[in-house]
Design an enzyme around this catalytic site. Structure first.
Site, PDB file in Angstrom:
ATOM      1  N   HIS A  71      34.337  60.047  -8.943  1.00 43.61           N
ATOM      2  CA  HIS A  71      35.544  60.887  -8.927  1.00 43.61           C
ATOM      3  C   HIS A  71      35.691  61.742  -7.682  1.00 43.61           C
ATOM      4  CE1 HIS A  71      36.814  60.273 -13.168  1.00 43.61           C
ATOM      5  NE2 HIS A  71      35.524  60.081 -13.357  1.00 43.61           N
ATOM      6  N   LYS A  95      46.810  73.629  -9.775  1.00 46.76           N
ATOM      7  CA  LYS A  95      45.569  72.860  -9.790  1.00 46.76           C
ATOM      8  C   LYS A  95      44.453  73.835  -9.437  1.00 46.76           C
ATOM      9  CE  LYS A  95      47.421  70.123  -6.556  1.00 46.76           C
ATOM     10  NZ  LYS A  95      47.176  68.727  -6.841  1.00 46.76           N
ATOM     11  N   ARG A  96      43.170  73.424  -9.580  1.00 40.66           N
ATOM     12  CA  ARG A  96      42.088  74.298  -9.149  1.00 40.66           C
ATOM     13  C   ARG A  96      42.323  74.726  -7.707  1.00 40.66           C
ATOM     14  NH1 ARG A  96      37.521  74.897 -12.622  1.00 40.66           N
ATOM     15  NH2 ARG A  96      36.643  76.117 -10.924  1.00 40.66           N
ATOM     16  N   LYS A 123      42.663  71.351  -1.189  1.00 41.53           N
ATOM     17  CA  LYS A 123      43.960  71.180  -1.854  1.00 41.53           C
ATOM     18  C   LYS A 123      45.062  71.967  -1.148  1.00 41.53           C
ATOM     19  CE  LYS A 123      41.710  70.475  -6.395  1.00 41.53           C
ATOM     20  NZ  LYS A 123      42.133  69.158  -6.900  1.00 41.53           N
ATOM     21  N   THR A 160      45.944  63.925 -10.936  1.00 41.05           N
ATOM     22  CA  THR A 160      46.639  63.463 -12.145  1.00 41.05           C
ATOM     23  C   THR A 160      47.832  64.381 -12.418  1.00 41.05           C
ATOM     24  OG1 THR A 160      44.921  64.663 -13.365  1.00 41.05           O
ATOM     25  CG2 THR A 160      44.762  62.273 -13.321  1.00 41.05           C
ATOM     26  N   LYS A 204      51.877  63.821 -13.727  1.00 39.49           N
ATOM     27  CA  LYS A 204      52.574  64.568 -14.779  1.00 39.49           C
ATOM     28  C   LYS A 204      53.904  65.100 -14.261  1.00 39.49           C
ATOM     29  CE  LYS A 204      48.007  65.653 -16.477  1.00 39.49           C
ATOM     30  NZ  LYS A 204      46.890  66.604 -16.363  1.00 39.49           N
TER      31      LYS A 204
HETATM   32  C1  26V Z   1      33.438  68.456  -6.287  1.00 41.47           C
HETATM   33  C2  26V Z   1      33.500  69.413  -5.327  1.00 41.47           C
HETATM   34  C3  26V Z   1      32.277  69.908  -4.731  1.00 41.47           C
HETATM   35  C4  26V Z   1      32.463  70.660  -3.452  1.00 41.47           C
HETATM   36  C5  26V Z   1      33.631  71.571  -3.478  1.00 41.47           C
HETATM   37  C6  26V Z   1      34.878  70.872  -3.873  1.00 41.47           C
HETATM   38  C7  26V Z   1      34.732  69.901  -4.952  1.00 41.47           C
HETATM   39  C8  26V Z   1      35.853  69.422  -5.564  1.00 41.47           C
HETATM   40  C9  26V Z   1      35.784  68.474  -6.537  1.00 41.47           C
HETATM   41  C10 26V Z   1      34.567  67.994  -6.903  1.00 41.47           C
HETATM   42  C11 26V Z   1      34.532  66.867  -7.879  1.00 41.47           C
HETATM   43  C12 26V Z   1      34.490  67.200  -9.289  1.00 41.47           C
HETATM   44  C13 26V Z   1      34.876  65.968 -10.033  1.00 41.47           C
HETATM   45  C14 26V Z   1      36.346  65.952 -10.274  1.00 41.47           C
HETATM   46  O1  26V Z   1      36.834  66.741 -11.051  1.00 41.47           O
HETATM   47  N1  26V Z   1      37.071  65.042  -9.633  1.00 41.47           N
HETATM   48  C15 26V Z   1      38.487  64.881  -9.885  1.00 41.47           C
HETATM   49  O2  26V Z   1      38.641  63.816 -10.804  1.00 41.47           O
HETATM   50  C16 26V Z   1      39.984  63.586 -11.159  1.00 41.47           C
HETATM   51  C17 26V Z   1      39.989  62.504 -12.212  1.00 41.47           C
HETATM   52  O3  26V Z   1      39.551  61.303 -11.673  1.00 41.47           O
HETATM   53  C18 26V Z   1      40.783  63.189  -9.930  1.00 41.47           C
HETATM   54  O4  26V Z   1      42.115  63.013 -10.300  1.00 41.47           O
HETATM   55  C19 26V Z   1      40.666  64.272  -8.851  1.00 41.47           C
HETATM   56  O5  26V Z   1      41.291  63.850  -7.672  1.00 41.47           O
HETATM   57  C20 26V Z   1      39.203  64.574  -8.582  1.00 41.47           C
HETATM   58  O6  26V Z   1      39.062  65.680  -7.704  1.00 41.47           O
END
Ligand code: 26V
Length: 823
Positions: free
Chosen positions: A363, A555-556, A561, A663, A667
């Site tokens: 992901h 979003k977060r 982002k 996602t 929406k």
């Molecule tokens: C990890 C990190 C670590 C470093 C700081 C920023 C950051 C941001 C995201 C993550 C990944 C966490 C996993 C996650 O939530 N991924 C999300 O998964 C969604 C479903 O597949 C996808 O739509 C998003 O683009 C993706 O960020």
């Protein structure tokens, strides 16, 4: 024949009323006169739950008796959102219940709003798991969602003087009517200790793990009912408990506190969700959480399997276990251990079963997000698993040597152990070798995985890789969140689209029908008014739903982002007004929402910046209300539902190559918003679907981003050569938006001017130009409406039903199993 409506299952208004007041009396112990709103909510929730149970039990019985293959979705996070409204829709009893409740002098929407959602996830990944659970049930796919029952989910966010403040999420405070504990299915999980080898009675060399502590895992089950079907699958979340409520040995020698302490220690494992979107290296508790829920779940599956099967030989034929990112990837080693050490399998057969069982979804591409655990920590918590990983690695590197005989660098690149500095276990490598399928979550993301992050694995096993573009459930994200749109669509094309979302295509011809366009625009206005009221109530800010363009970024909060790029645009417009107060400008309402990880300083500063800019812009008389900036606090599933339907414009502006899929983008567009976005994640496919003329594209492409970086990107050049940009940046650093502390935003400005990791300055002008095109387009309401209709009409493939069908066919090899309603 006389039909007798049972009080627990009947769905006519009179029966529902009787059941509702029965539950209020017998389950809540209240007379209506003294009941709180929450009591009424609980009584209604129990009334609805009663109506799920027959389907739920029948589903489980059907799976058990028919030896069907079951999908086990392994996810450390689920964001299922509030359950009452969704269950009413899936049971198709909204109107009866509305009337029943009204006849009791209550309002259904009020009761629905009472529910506190289980915030057991951070963002996209957890919500995806929830959409997939909904689609699996709707498609009659036997499934179990395995995860963790965190006592405290993602924190609640409050905004104080523009800053985020985190409040503990006590979601279980008033009880959870949707879950049922299944204490009889409790399992035990070991932690720590050491291993020893021995020869068994057949003189076979064996290893056993002697953990130094054990924890009990108690499952709490929530039914996940499909839409208008009898299938109700289970979301099984594990709670950690101490093996005995007291350590009697300690207790007996008088160490009362020591005894109670051990209980606390075990129960800590499922206390709290880690709120970081980032990997939490070195946090032993996080590894304990991961191992705990995976071990519980695998033991549970094995027990289920052996209830009808002689042995585990065909385990991989009856279960498909999907790893939602690397968080549950320790499952590869744990299944090997269970098969070999507990169930006497030899390595080769255990490995075959394991690979057949698991598949892995990646992901994220962010390198800092790839999970790794230091050997010291890993070995002290899971000594046996570390041995197994070494053996997997030994065999794997042997294959690598044969495959690349003259290339030693391959060994260190592929190794499950990172030995470049301090030594680590690489969880993504473990997931890749232990799985028969590996997938990304959007076309571009999967391509980049193959080229970049997992390149070696792709060269080695190209056949394992597939793309599975994410999807969202139309039941929650259209039917429940946007009843106005639902009614309008259904009035034209019937309601089959709710389960066959491609049928939205049938709306296309109506895009040219003036009457339909009018109806569409009125509907949008109505929905925007609904949100405007909430904003007024929640934030005390008046916004104009009639003439103002609702430009929404939820979003977060993350630098990649680029919420702050949006802010640069707001300030640019503000400057235009200040220079020429009578300028003819399209009014806009900028709406933000999202949580920052508590330890992510820059993200919190971005929230403060949004609110500070809002403070100035919203209150400047020169602006005359033409620009409004709103930050909606505590963005979660509940609070997001009124947001997506009200958007004219959806902000999807991540640096190309960073957002795996997104996602929220789906929406919004499904609800008729136009997108302003980069070619990132699923935006690429959304644009293909809706047509480039109905999508506002800007910015560098992923390739250009990496190119520019490798050539030595210098943000300062963009700053010094662009007057409008320079002015905006200078205003932020001069304290225009933080008069009480002029240096407040210095870290943000410095980061942009001297690093700009996410290339805001490089994309600034392109973004501003594109926003100007958006404004011009919005002046032509009629054509805007046409584009809006076409967005909805062409977004059907982004249903999670489509995504789940693809997983079933290409990865899981599972079939639908119809469930009968009669007992
Ligand atoms: C990890 C990190 C670590 C470093 C700081 C920023 C950051 C941001 C995201 C993550 C990944 C966490 C996993 C996650 O939530 N991924 C999300 O998964 C969604 C479903 O597949 C996808 O739509 C998003 O683009 C993706 O960020």
């Amino acid at each position: 024949q006389i039909q007798i409506e049972d009080d627990r299952t009947g769905i006519d208004v009179q029966t529902l009323k009787r059941a509702f007041s029965d539950n209020l009396f017998y389950a809540l112990g209240k007379f209506p006169e003294i009941a709180t709103k929450n009591d009424f909510y609980m009584a209604l929730a129990y009334t609805v739950r009663d109506r799920l149970l027959r389907r739920w039990l029948n589903s489980q019985e059907t799976y058990l008796k028919q030896d069907v293959k079951i999908v086990c979705y392994f996810s450390a996070e689920y964001l299922i959102g509030p359950q009452l409204g969704k269950n009413l829709i899936n049971l198709a009893i909204v109107e009866q219940v509305r009337q029943a409740v009204e006849e009791c002098g209550l309002n259904l929407d009020d009761l629905i709003e009472q529910e506190e959602e289980p915030g057991l996830g951070n963002g996209g990944l957890g919500r995806l798991a929830a959409c997939y659970m909904d689609s699996m049930a709707t498609l009659n796919i036997p499934a179990i969602g395995y995860g963790i029952r965190y006592e405290f989910g993602i924190f609640d966010q409050e905004i104080c003087e523009g800053w985020q403040v985190e409040i503990t999420d006590k979601w279980l405070r008033y009880g959870n009517p949707w879950e049922i504990p299944r204490t009889e299915a409790t399992v035990e999980v070991g932690l720590g200790g050491y291993t020893e080898s021995f020869y068994d009675e057949n003189n076979r060399y064996r290893v056993r793990w002697l953990p130094d502590r054990t924890v009990k895992g108690v499952p709490y089950d929530t039914p996940i009912l499909g839409y208008k079907t009898n299938t109700a699958n289970t979301l099984r979340l594990w709670k950690a408990e101490a093996p005995e409520s007291f350590n009697f040995q300690a207790f007996n020698v008088g160490d009362y506190y020591g005894a109670v302490n051990e209980k606390t220690y075990s129960e800590n494992i499922t206390k709290v969700l880690y709120p970081n979107d980032e990997p939490i290296q070195g946090k032993q508790l996080r590894l304990e959480q991961q191992f705990f829920f995976v071990s519980c779940s695998l033991q549970d599956m094995i027990r289920l399997h052996l209830a009808t099967q002689e042995n585990l030989d065909n385990f991989g034929e009856l279960f498909a276990a999907q790893l939602n990112d690397t968080h549950p990837s320790i499952g590869v080693a744990e299944l090997m251990r269970l098969l070999m050490d507990v169930h006497d399998y030899e390595w080769e057969q255990a490995w075959e079963i394991t690979q057949k069982t698991f598949a892995y979804t990646n992901h994220t591409l962010l390198p800092e997000a790839l999970e790794k655990w230091s050997l010291g920590l890993f070995g002290s918590l899971l000594p046996r698993h570390l041995e197994i990983i070494y053996e997997i690695n030994r065999r794997f590197l042997h294959e690598i040597r044969t495959h690349y005989p003259n290339d030693v660098s391959k060994l260190s690149n592929f190794s499950l152990i990172d030995e470049t500095g301090e030594k680590y276990v690489r969880m993504a490598h473990l997931a890749c070798v232990g799985s028969h399928a590996i997938n990304g979550v959007a076309d571009l993301h999967t391509q980049l995985l193959k080229q970049d992050v997992l390149r070696g694995f792709y060269e080695l096993f190209p056949e394992k890789f597939t793309n599975k573009t994410n999807g969202v459930t139309p039941r929650r994200w259209i039917v429940l969140s946007n009843p106005e749109l639902t009614e309008l669509i259904t009035s034209k094309i019937g309601d089959n689209w709710i389960t066959h979302l491609e049928e939205l295509q049938q709306l296309e011809p109506f895009a040219d029908d003036p009457n339909f366009r009018n109806a569409w625009r009125q509907m949008k206005q109505q929905v925007k008014t609904r949100l405007a009221r909430r904003i007024e109530k929640r934030c005390g800010i008046t916004v104009d739903p009639n003439y103002s363009l609702f430009d929404i970024h939820v979003k977060r909060i993350h630098e990649y982002k680029r919420q702050h790029l949006n802010v640069l645009h707001i300030i640019t417009l503000y400057n235009r007004i200040k220079k020429n107060p009578n300028i003819d400008i399209v009014p806009r309402t900028f709406i933000f929402g999202g949580k920052a990880a508590p330890s992510y300083f820059m993200a919190k500063l971005i929230i403060k910046l949004i609110n500070s800019v809002g403070e100035v812009v919203n209150n400047d008389p020169d602006v005359r209300g033409r620009l409004k900036v709103v930050f909606i606090p505590d963005y979660n599933v509940t609070n997001s539902q009124p947001v997506y339907p009200a958007a004219d414009l959806s902000e999807q502006i991540s640096t190309a190559g960073k957002e795996a899929s997104g996602t929220g983008n789906m929406k919004f567009s499904l609800n008729g918003a136009l997108t302003i976005g980069t070619l990132d994640g699923a935006n690429v496919e959304i644009r293909q679907q809706v047509g480039e003329e109905n999508f506002f594209l800007f910015g560098l492409k992923a390739e250009e981003v990496s190119q520019m970086k490798s050539q030595g990107y210098n943000p300062w050049e963009f700053y010094s050569s662009n007057e409008a940009l320079r002015e905006v940046i200078d205003q932020i650093s001069s304290g225009l938006f933080s008069p009480e502390e002029s240096n407040l935003f210095k870290p943000l400005v410095d980061s942009l001017l001297y690093h700009d990791e996410y290339m805001l300055l490089a994309d600034y002008q392109s973004y501003i130009d594109c926003q100007d095109r958006v404004s011009e387009a919005f002046r032509d309401w009629d054509n805007w409406t046409r584009m809006s209709i076409l967005n909805t009409a062409r977004m059907g493939i982004f249903s999670s039903d489509r995504a789940i069908r693809e997983y079933c066919q290409d990865i899981w090899n599972v079939q639908a199993v119809p469930v009968k309603l009669e007992d």
